[in-house]
Design a protein around this motif. Sequence first.
Motif, PDB file in Angstrom:
ATOM      1  N   LEU A  90      35.795  29.869  32.492  1.00 38.69           N
ATOM      2  CA  LEU A  90      34.931  29.016  31.673  1.00 38.69           C
ATOM      3  C   LEU A  90      33.448  29.282  31.914  1.00 38.69           C
ATOM      4  O   LEU A  90      32.584  28.450  31.618  1.00 38.69           O
ATOM      5  CB  LEU A  90      35.232  27.533  31.912  1.00 38.69           C
ATOM      6  N   GLY A  91      33.186  30.447  32.493  1.00 39.34           N
ATOM      7  CA  GLY A  91      31.802  30.839  32.678  1.00 39.34           C
ATOM      8  C   GLY A  91      31.131  30.333  33.931  1.00 39.34           C
ATOM      9  O   GLY A  91      30.025  30.763  34.259  1.00 39.34           O
ATOM     10  N   PHE A  92      31.781  29.435  34.699  1.00 41.29           N
ATOM     11  CA  PHE A  92      31.109  28.894  35.881  1.00 41.29           C
ATOM     12  C   PHE A  92      32.040  28.609  37.059  1.00 41.29           C
ATOM     13  O   PHE A  92      31.568  28.388  38.178  1.00 41.29           O
ATOM     14  CB  PHE A  92      30.350  27.604  35.522  1.00 41.29           C
ATOM     15  N   ILE A  93      33.339  28.625  36.871  1.00 41.45           N
ATOM     16  CA  ILE A  93      34.274  28.359  37.968  1.00 41.45           C
ATOM     17  C   ILE A  93      34.672  29.691  38.614  1.00 41.45           C
ATOM     18  O   ILE A  93      35.246  30.556  37.948  1.00 41.45           O
ATOM     19  CB  ILE A  93      35.537  27.641  37.465  1.00 41.45           C
ATOM     20  N   PRO A  94      34.355  29.891  39.912  1.00 47.60           N
ATOM     21  CA  PRO A  94      34.751  31.139  40.571  1.00 47.60           C
ATOM     22  C   PRO A  94      36.252  31.363  40.458  1.00 47.60           C
ATOM     23  O   PRO A  94      37.043  30.471  40.746  1.00 47.60           O
ATOM     24  CB  PRO A  94      34.318  30.921  42.029  1.00 47.60           C
ATOM     25  N   TRP A  95      36.641  32.566  40.042  1.00 45.86           N
ATOM     26  CA  TRP A  95      38.035  32.850  39.765  1.00 45.86           C
ATOM     27  C   TRP A  95      38.458  34.099  40.512  1.00 45.86           C
ATOM     28  O   TRP A  95      37.893  34.437  41.557  1.00 45.86           O
ATOM     29  CB  TRP A  95      38.235  32.967  38.250  1.00 45.86           C
ATOM     30  N   LYS A  96      39.398  34.818  39.992  1.00 42.39           N
ATOM     31  CA  LYS A  96      39.980  35.967  40.681  1.00 42.39           C
ATOM     32  C   LYS A  96      39.024  37.162  40.686  1.00 42.39           C
ATOM     33  O   LYS A  96      38.136  37.268  39.845  1.00 42.39           O
ATOM     34  CB  LYS A  96      41.286  36.374  40.003  1.00 42.39           C
ATOM     35  N   ARG A  97      39.268  38.068  41.632  1.00 43.98           N
ATOM     36  CA  ARG A  97      38.562  39.348  41.635  1.00 43.98           C
ATOM     37  C   ARG A  97      39.340  40.319  40.748  1.00 43.98           C
ATOM     38  O   ARG A  97      40.563  40.236  40.643  1.00 43.98           O
ATOM     39  CB  ARG A  97      38.445  39.902  43.048  1.00 43.98           C
ATOM     40  N   PRO A  98      38.649  41.281  40.137  1.00 49.14           N
ATOM     41  CA  PRO A  98      39.348  42.200  39.230  1.00 49.14           C
ATOM     42  C   PRO A  98      40.306  43.154  39.929  1.00 49.14           C
ATOM     43  O   PRO A  98      41.188  43.732  39.286  1.00 49.14           O
ATOM     44  CB  PRO A  98      38.208  42.961  38.543  1.00 49.14           C
ATOM     45  N   SER A  99      40.125  43.346  41.240  1.00 47.83           N
ATOM     46  CA  SER A  99      41.037  44.223  41.980  1.00 47.83           C
ATOM     47  C   SER A  99      40.998  43.852  43.451  1.00 47.83           C
ATOM     48  O   SER A  99      40.173  43.046  43.885  1.00 47.83           O
ATOM     49  CB  SER A  99      40.658  45.697  41.794  1.00 47.83           C
ATOM     50  N   SER A 100      41.885  44.480  44.231  1.00 42.59           N
ATOM     51  CA  SER A 100      41.952  44.231  45.672  1.00 42.59           C
ATOM     52  C   SER A 100      41.108  45.224  46.467  1.00 42.59           C
ATOM     53  O   SER A 100      41.240  45.310  47.684  1.00 42.59           O
ATOM     54  CB  SER A 100      43.411  44.302  46.143  1.00 42.59           C
ATOM     55  N   ALA A 101      40.236  45.977  45.799  1.00 44.41           N
ATOM     56  CA  ALA A 101      39.386  46.963  46.484  1.00 44.41           C
ATOM     57  C   ALA A 101      38.563  46.289  47.573  1.00 44.41           C
ATOM     58  O   ALA A 101      38.061  45.176  47.396  1.00 44.41           O
ATOM     59  CB  ALA A 101      38.474  47.652  45.473  1.00 44.41           C
ATOM     60  N   TYR A 102      38.416  46.993  48.702  1.00 46.35           N
ATOM     61  CA  TYR A 102      37.714  46.390  49.834  1.00 46.35           C
ATOM     62  C   TYR A 102      37.196  47.483  50.754  1.00 46.35           C
ATOM     63  O   TYR A 102      37.814  48.533  50.914  1.00 46.35           O
ATOM     64  CB  TYR A 102      38.657  45.463  50.608  1.00 46.35           C
ATOM     65  N   GLY A 103      36.037  47.226  51.371  1.00 46.69           N
ATOM     66  CA  GLY A 103      35.541  48.079  52.432  1.00 46.69           C
ATOM     67  C   GLY A 103      34.745  49.282  51.950  1.00 46.69           C
ATOM     68  O   GLY A 103      34.410  49.425  50.778  1.00 46.69           O
ATOM     69  N   TYR A 104      34.436  50.147  52.918  1.00 47.00           N
ATOM     70  CA  TYR A 104      33.601  51.312  52.638  1.00 47.00           C
ATOM     71  C   TYR A 104      34.157  52.166  51.498  1.00 47.00           C
ATOM     72  O   TYR A 104      33.411  52.627  50.640  1.00 47.00           O
ATOM     73  CB  TYR A 104      33.484  52.190  53.884  1.00 47.00           C
ATOM     74  N   ALA A 105      35.449  52.414  51.521  1.00 42.95           N
ATOM     75  CA  ALA A 105      36.061  53.311  50.540  1.00 42.95           C
ATOM     76  C   ALA A 105      36.609  52.580  49.330  1.00 42.95           C
ATOM     77  O   ALA A 105      37.147  53.217  48.424  1.00 42.95           O
ATOM     78  CB  ALA A 105      37.171  54.133  51.207  1.00 42.95           C
ATOM     79  N   GLN A 106      36.490  51.238  49.307  1.00 43.43           N
ATOM     80  CA  GLN A 106      37.019  50.424  48.209  1.00 43.43           C
ATOM     81  C   GLN A 106      38.491  50.742  47.930  1.00 43.43           C
ATOM     82  O   GLN A 106      38.926  50.863  46.781  1.00 43.43           O
ATOM     83  CB  GLN A 106      36.174  50.602  46.951  1.00 43.43           C
ATOM     84  N   ALA A 107      39.245  50.896  49.006  1.00 44.74           N
ATOM     85  CA  ALA A 107      40.678  51.175  48.879  1.00 44.74           C
ATOM     86  C   ALA A 107      41.415  49.933  48.420  1.00 44.74           C
ATOM     87  O   ALA A 107      41.145  48.821  48.895  1.00 44.74           O
ATOM     88  CB  ALA A 107      41.237  51.653  50.221  1.00 44.74           C
ATOM     89  N   LEU A 108      42.357  50.106  47.505  1.00 45.31           N
ATOM     90  CA  LEU A 108      43.182  49.010  47.007  1.00 45.31           C
ATOM     91  C   LEU A 108      44.298  48.688  47.994  1.00 45.31           C
ATOM     92  O   LEU A 108      44.749  49.561  48.750  1.00 45.31           O
ATOM     93  CB  LEU A 108      43.777  49.379  45.654  1.00 45.31           C
ATOM     94  N   ASP A 109      44.769  47.459  47.962  1.00 50.01           N
ATOM     95  CA  ASP A 109      45.820  47.028  48.889  1.00 50.01           C
ATOM     96  C   ASP A 109      47.045  47.949  48.897  1.00 50.01           C
ATOM     97  O   ASP A 109      47.495  48.364  49.978  1.00 50.01           O
ATOM     98  CB  ASP A 109      46.269  45.600  48.561  1.00 50.01           C
ATOM     99  N   PRO A 110      47.624  48.292  47.728  1.00 50.21           N
ATOM    100  CA  PRO A 110      48.861  49.092  47.760  1.00 50.21           C
ATOM    101  C   PRO A 110      48.681  50.464  48.408  1.00 50.21           C
ATOM    102  O   PRO A 110      49.477  50.864  49.261  1.00 50.21           O
ATOM    103  CB  PRO A 110      49.245  49.216  46.278  1.00 50.21           C
ATOM    104  N   VAL A 111      47.626  51.188  48.018  1.00 56.34           N
ATOM    105  CA  VAL A 111      47.461  52.540  48.555  1.00 56.34           C
ATOM    106  C   VAL A 111      46.992  52.489  50.003  1.00 56.34           C
ATOM    107  O   VAL A 111      47.328  53.369  50.806  1.00 56.34           O
ATOM    108  CB  VAL A 111      46.505  53.371  47.664  1.00 56.34           C
ATOM    109  N   TRP A 112      46.252  51.433  50.374  1.00 63.14           N
ATOM    110  CA  TRP A 112      45.887  51.281  51.789  1.00 63.14           C
ATOM    111  C   TRP A 112      47.142  51.050  52.628  1.00 63.14           C
ATOM    112  O   TRP A 112      47.266  51.584  53.732  1.00 63.14           O
ATOM    113  CB  TRP A 112      44.906  50.141  51.980  1.00 63.14           C
ATOM    114  N   GLY A 113      48.072  50.298  52.095  1.00 63.91           N
ATOM    115  CA  GLY A 113      49.342  50.099  52.792  1.00 63.91           C
ATOM    116  C   GLY A 113      50.097  51.411  52.963  1.00 63.91           C
ATOM    117  O   GLY A 113      50.701  51.651  54.016  1.00 63.91           O
ATOM    118  N   GLU A 114      50.064  52.252  51.940  1.00 64.65           N
ATOM    119  CA  GLU A 114      50.707  53.568  52.050  1.00 64.65           C
ATOM    120  C   GLU A 114      50.043  54.402  53.134  1.00 64.65           C
ATOM    121  O   GLU A 114      50.719  55.087  53.915  1.00 64.65           O
ATOM    122  CB  GLU A 114      50.627  54.298  50.710  1.00 64.65           C
TER     123      GLU A 114
END
Length: 218
Positions: A90-114
Motif C-alpha cells: 500500500l505504498g507505506f507498510i514495509p513488506w517482503k524483500r524481492p529476493s533472499s540475496a545477502y552479503g558481499y556476493a549477494q548470494a541467494l539462499d538456495p545456491v548458498w546452501g548448495e
Amino acid sequence: MRVSAVNRSWLRLAVMLVLLGSLSGCAMFAPAPPERQSNICEIFREQPDWYDAAKASEQRWGTPISTQMAFIERESSFRSHVRPPRTYLLGFIPWKRPSSAYGYAQALDPVWGEYQDDVGGIFASRSDMEDATDFIGWYNARTQRMTGVSLNNPRHLYLAYHQGQGGYNRGSYRGKPAVLRAAREVATNASRYRSQLPSCEAEFQCDAFYQVWPFCRG
C-alpha cells in the motif's frame, strides 16, 4: 513467584532488544566499504586481508582476483550485510524483500546452501569476505563446467551469475537491458582492476613477519 503481565511484557521487550543489539553489532563491527572503489590498490590497502581471500579463491578455483572484486563491487559495493530493500504494501507498510540475496556476493539462499553442502561448510558466512570470494570462485568454476564460458570472460561469467547457469544456457539475459548493462559494467571494472593490480600487488604478498615490501614476491 508469579510474574505479572506487565513484567512479562517488559521481559519480552528486553529480550528483543538484546537480540536486535546482537544482530546490529555484527554489522557494526564489519569493515567499512572502501572509499575509492574504482581502484583495486586502494581497496586492498584499506583491507589487505581481502587480497589474501581473493588470491586464495583464485588459486583454488581459477577466477582472477580482478573479476572477483568487480563482482562484489557490483553486487554489494563491498557492504557485508546488505540485502535488497524491502517492498512496501500500500505504498507505506514495509513488506517482503524481492529476493533472499545477502552479503558481499549477494548470494541467494538456495545456491548458498548448495555451496555450503559442497565445499563451504555450515559455518561459511555471506558477510565474510573469505567465504564470499570462495563462493564466487566456486560458482564461476561451475559456470565454466556447465556453459563453457571462460574464467577470463567476466562479462559472460556475470550473466551466468545473475541468471543462473540454466538461464544463461537458455539465453534468458537477452532482451534484458539492465542485466546486459550490468554485465558490461562488471567487465569494464574487471579490466580496470586487472590493469591496476600489477602496480601494487607486491605490497599484499608480504604475509610472513620477516617479509618487508618491496623485497618479497608471491
